[in-house]
Design an enzyme around this catalytic site. Sequence first.
Site, mmCIF file in Angstrom:
data_model
loop_
_atom_site.group_PDB
_atom_site.id
_atom_site.type_symbol
_atom_site.label_atom_id
_atom_site.label_comp_id
_atom_site.label_asym_id
_atom_site.label_seq_id
_atom_site.Cartn_x
_atom_site.Cartn_y
_atom_site.Cartn_z
ATOM 1 N N ARG A 36 -48.920 8.633 -46.297
ATOM 2 C CA ARG A 36 -50.263 8.088 -46.101
ATOM 3 C C ARG A 36 -51.336 8.838 -46.903
ATOM 4 O O ARG A 36 -52.522 8.801 -46.565
ATOM 5 C CB ARG A 36 -50.636 8.075 -44.619
ATOM 6 C CG ARG A 36 -49.789 7.127 -43.783
ATOM 7 C CD ARG A 36 -50.099 7.238 -42.307
ATOM 8 N NE ARG A 36 -49.321 6.273 -41.531
ATOM 9 C CZ ARG A 36 -49.777 5.121 -41.052
ATOM 10 N NH1 ARG A 36 -51.031 4.779 -41.269
ATOM 11 N NH2 ARG A 36 -49.003 4.319 -40.360
ATOM 12 N N ASP A 55 -74.579 19.242 -43.829
ATOM 13 C CA ASP A 55 -75.848 18.513 -43.792
ATOM 14 C C ASP A 55 -76.607 18.885 -42.525
ATOM 15 O O ASP A 55 -76.022 19.414 -41.574
ATOM 16 C CB ASP A 55 -75.621 17.005 -43.855
ATOM 17 C CG ASP A 55 -74.685 16.510 -42.766
ATOM 18 O OD1 ASP A 55 -75.187 16.022 -41.744
ATOM 19 O OD2 ASP A 55 -73.456 16.610 -42.934
#
EC number: 2.4.2.1
Length: 235
Positions: A43, A203
């Site tokens: 994946r 952030d």
Amino acid sequence: MSIHIEAKQGEIADKILLPGDPLRAQYIAETFLEGATCYNRVRGMLGFTGTYKGHRISVQGTGMGVPSISIYVNELIQSYGVQTLIRVGTCGAIQKDVNVRDVILAMSASTDSNMNRLTFRGRDYAPTAHFDLLRTAYEVGVEKGLKLKVGNVFTADMFYNDQPDWETWARYGVLAVEMETAALYTLAAKFGRKALSVLTVSDHILTGEETTAQERQTTFNEMIEVALETAIRVG
């Protein structure tokens, strides 16, 4: 092999770093580990094993969120016997005295995820870091001259939330928001393993300041160095 990890027995070290981003896993392996080899591509969730200062270390991408990290932590522990798991990831600050690029050691993790409510039948559980890892990481950070923040983080189930209510969490001293730590600490406790989250503020939710996607993938070396040094110091 497990369902989501194709490694053979013995290919994964008993100490592992867990970035959410598989490309950060590749960056860590190529930048910090010697002789790193890739053991997983299932994946696109890359996993590598190499050595750091002579100690065998693995690094495995986990994806984002409680469900995804829970899959990898379960399989790493139950199928491969991993003993020490250190998340290296990013978070968004919700305190005025926490700045972008600060390193946070998550002492504990609050959450709005229902995982623990289901597990503990509606009662609250307090997911907590392993003390030896937390103490050692703090000592390593001090040695490196870093201004570490240590405290509670909030593990959110939703990245895009129309009603986030960060003000309440901030009022109760939560430092930052991320998406995995509560699950990591709960599963480590369940299986008697050691776990810690070392996070870089990418952030600031209050000010809007943020780093770029490229910076998140290929910088934040201080966090990685603290995690690696902690992993090799704690037995």
